[in-house]
Write a protein that holds these residues in place. Structure first.
Motif, PDB file in Angstrom:
ATOM      1  N   PHE A 342       0.790  -1.174  -0.068  1.00  0.00           N
ATOM      2  CA  PHE A 342       0.238   0.034   0.174  1.00  0.00           C
ATOM      3  C   PHE A 342       0.883   1.309   0.055  1.00  0.00           C
ATOM      4  CE2 PHE A 342      -3.039  -2.678   2.719  1.00  0.00           C
ATOM      5  CZ  PHE A 342      -3.667  -3.295   1.418  1.00  0.00           C
ATOM      6  N   TRP A 389      -2.872   3.210   7.012  1.00  0.00           N
ATOM      7  CA  TRP A 389      -3.215   3.207   5.502  1.00  0.00           C
ATOM      8  C   TRP A 389      -4.496   3.201   4.806  1.00  0.00           C
ATOM      9  CZ3 TRP A 389       0.783   5.449   3.408  1.00  0.00           C
ATOM     10  CH2 TRP A 389       2.358   5.326   3.913  1.00  0.00           C
ATOM     11  N   LEU A 390      -5.617   2.480   5.606  1.00  0.00           N
ATOM     12  CA  LEU A 390      -6.745   2.043   4.896  1.00  0.00           C
ATOM     13  C   LEU A 390      -7.876   3.354   5.203  1.00  0.00           C
ATOM     14  CD1 LEU A 390      -5.551  -0.736   4.708  1.00  0.00           C
ATOM     15  CD2 LEU A 390      -7.751  -1.640   5.444  1.00  0.00           C
ATOM     16  N   PHE A 427      -6.453   5.916   0.398  1.00  0.00           N
ATOM     17  CA  PHE A 427      -6.718   4.611   0.027  1.00  0.00           C
ATOM     18  C   PHE A 427      -7.635   4.386  -0.960  1.00  0.00           C
ATOM     19  CE2 PHE A 427      -7.742  -0.095   0.777  1.00  0.00           C
ATOM     20  CZ  PHE A 427      -6.710  -0.461   0.799  1.00  0.00           C
ATOM     21  N   TYR A 430      -6.206   4.469  -4.364  1.00  0.00           N
ATOM     22  CA  TYR A 430      -5.388   2.960  -4.393  1.00  0.00           C
ATOM     23  C   TYR A 430      -6.350   2.063  -4.975  1.00  0.00           C
ATOM     24  CZ  TYR A 430      -3.635  -1.594  -3.326  1.00  0.00           C
ATOM     25  OH  TYR A 430      -3.171  -2.892  -3.415  1.00  0.00           O
TER      26      TYR A 430
END
Length: 585
Positions: A342, A389-390, A427, A430
């Motif tokens: 990530f 990160w999420l 995220f 992403y």
């Protein structure tokens, strides 16, 4: 000849000589500084490894072989072939397999530098590579690794790596307690090599901190991490280094082939697959998306991968540290590969599978190493990953791991500060740009939640069965909080559990419903939803039923059978959308 004619003649001679001299000098300069691409066979002719005798002390860049290879010298397993045992050896191997999660008897029978099949695409032999590439520090982390498996990893690197690029090999011992990995290993390395170093850690550190220790000890331009139960194949290193030279912010990944944990057969995995993940933050393999296949000009072009398995990759050394290395707050094992995946993508880099680099890996059925205190280190590491990160999507992680809500995951402030410093994307970015194929259970769906049966008042449940084994779907009393009872109904009319779908594969009168990989092609994974909460399998026109006559209540599995209007064929959806509710009226 007049004076003017003589003058013009001599002038032409001088100009011609000057032109020839300039052309000659320019050719010499080109010859000395030429760094353009050459055909691979010429490029590799200078890279090919030739093992000389001890008198020659073959020099591999900074790796010098001082002593002949030893260990088993026979034909067992040559060209990556299977090795089979019989009698007492087979019985012993079975007993040891329970402890080692691999067949150490077979491993001990195979030469450290056995030959392997060249499983690369034939086009790899014709590719062009630059002469000047980063120097490589090979870093091998080990903890209580079987001796012969570790030796085969080391010798395969030495035997199959080009002299110009192999700067050093660093073995990082993560506090092993096996006797042969102590003094015996030190003596073996000292007797056989120059340029191979052992870094000993004074306590068990785990994957993340052990790799950081290896990276700090390295002096090469590039760090190449190799697991301690691998066999690198022919010309594996140059394609990885070439990718780093072409794109310094790339993390270059080899194609990982399989070394069978019992027979040690080396086999290609067939087509290239890329990395994905499940919302509990477990890694998974998945096919290359069709849109990526269409983008590639050649089958040997790099393939972007949303995640990496984590044990085999190359990265520029400076970039590794600029990007934050690893999260040093992580313990032992688990999720460090997803955290790095990530971070790389969200902070401006990329993960690229390099098809012409092939490495065999022993895929063990389980982790043979005891974790201190029986701790679930994956849970801790996954929480740290989710929290940093999420973003809001950490809700999906905690939906699966509700037991971790409120648990201590340590201080992540420095990792959040790193994210801000690097200017990393969200995220959501992403998911939309790197992994748009990723199914999000509670977004753009018809429902997400429990599926309750009207007749039995029980809920559909995975029953804790291994979802990779095509399990039957069961029924269980409805729980207030239970991830095993959470299902989605997709816009494509699939009933999904993330990447697994309700699937009916036969045409019998009563058919058990199983979880199968979602294929997106409709057919046997599509359902229709009708008045009164009836769910009908589109292909067979049979109804979803929670009851099979003659089967005890606690052994009932979900089935499809002839539609009868029975209450056991009526369902209620938790979290149903307005669109789904209209279908059910």
């Amino acid at each position: 000849m007049t004076n003017l004619s003589i003058y013009l003649y001599r002038r032409r001679q001088i100009i011609t000589r000057v032109f020839i001299s300039v052309a000659f000098c320019f050719s010499v300069i080109l010859l000395l500084t030429h760094v353009d691409l050459e055909p691979e066979d010429e490029q590799y002719s200078s890279y090919k490894v030739k093992l000389k005798g001890v008198d020659g002390k073959t020099n591999f860049g900074r790796i010098v072989i001082l002593k002949h290879i030893d260990g088993p010298q026979n034909s067992h397993g040559e060209n990556g072939a299977s090795v089979y045992l019989q009698g007492e050896k087979e019985k012993l191997a079975r007993r040891l397999f329970e402890k080692e999660a691999m067949n150490v008897i077979v491993s001990d029978m195979i030469a450290y530098n056995r030959s392997l099949p060249d499983v690369r695409n034939p086009r790899c032999e014709k590719l062009l590579y630059p002469k000047r590439l980063p120097s490589a520090s090979i870093i091998i982390i080990f903890y209580n690794e079987n001796w012969s498996t570790l030796m085969r990893t080391v010798w395969s690197v030495v035997s199959n790596s080009p002299s110009e690029s192999l700067r050093e090999i660093i073995l990082v011992d993560d506090f092993s307690d096996r006797a042969e990995l102590g003094t015996k290993l030190m003596k073996y390395v000292k007797d056989h090599f120059l340029g191979i170093r052992i870094v000993r850690l004074s306590s068990r550190q785990g994957i993340a901190r052990a790799r950081i220790a290896g990276a700090k000890a390295a002096t090469g331009d590039a760090l190449v991490f190799v697991e301690s139960h691998c066999e690198v194949n022919k010309h594996w290193l140059i394609p990885l280094l070439a990718r780093l030279a072409e794109k310094p912010t790339s993390v270059a990944l080899p194609v990982i082939d399989s070394v069978d944990e019992y027979t040690f057969e080396y086999t290609s995995q067939g087509g290239i697959v890329v990395g994905g993940f499940l919302w509990p933050l477990h890694f998974m393999w998945r096919p290359i998306p069709l849109e990526e296949v269409k983008k590639r000009n050649f089958s040997t072009d790099p393939v972007p991968s949303p995640t990496m398995s984590g044990g085999l990759f190359a990265i520029n050394r400076n970039y590794f540290f600029e990007l934050g290395a690893y999260d040093e707050g992580m313990e032992l094992w688990g999720a460090e590969n997803l955290e790095m995946s990530f971070r790389v993508w969200m902070c401006g880099g990329s993960l690229d599978i390099v098809p012409c680099s092939r490495v065999g890996h022993v895929f063990r059925a389980n982790n043979p190493y005891l974790l201190p205190g029986g701790r679930d280190t994956h849970a801790l590491n996954a929480m740290r990953t989710a929290e940093v990160w999420l973003d809001d999507y950490k809700r999906l992680f905690y939906n699966h791991r509700s037991d971790l809500m409120g648990q201590d995951y340590g201080d992540v402030s420095s990792r959040k500060a790193l994210r801000r410093k690097l200017g990393c994307k969200s995220f959501r970015w992403y998911l939309e740009n790197v992994f748009p194929q990723k199914f999000i259970p509670d977004e753009n769906v018809l429902s997400f939640g429990k599926l309750r049966n009207v007749g039995t008042t029980m809920c559909v449940d995975t029953m804790g069965r291994d979802e990779n084994d095509l399990p039957a779907v069961g029924m269980y009393s409805c729980q207030d909080v239970s991830n095993s009872q959470m299902f989605s109904v997709s816009k494509g009319k699939e009933i999904r559990r993330e990447d697994k779908c309700f699937d009916v594969g036969k045409r019998n009168e009563t058919i058990t419903v199983r979880l199968f990989d979602c294929h997106g092609d409709g057919g046997n994974q599509v359902w229709t939803f009708g008045p009164g909460g009836v769910i009908m399998h589109s292909l067979t026109d049979k109804c979803l039923d929670a009851f099979t006559p003659g089967v005890p209540p606690d052994e009932q599995d979900l089935v499809v059978t002839s539609c009868s209007g029975s209450p056991t064929q009526r369902w209620m959806f938790e979290g149903a959308s307005q669109e789904l509710n209209q279908m059910l009226r």
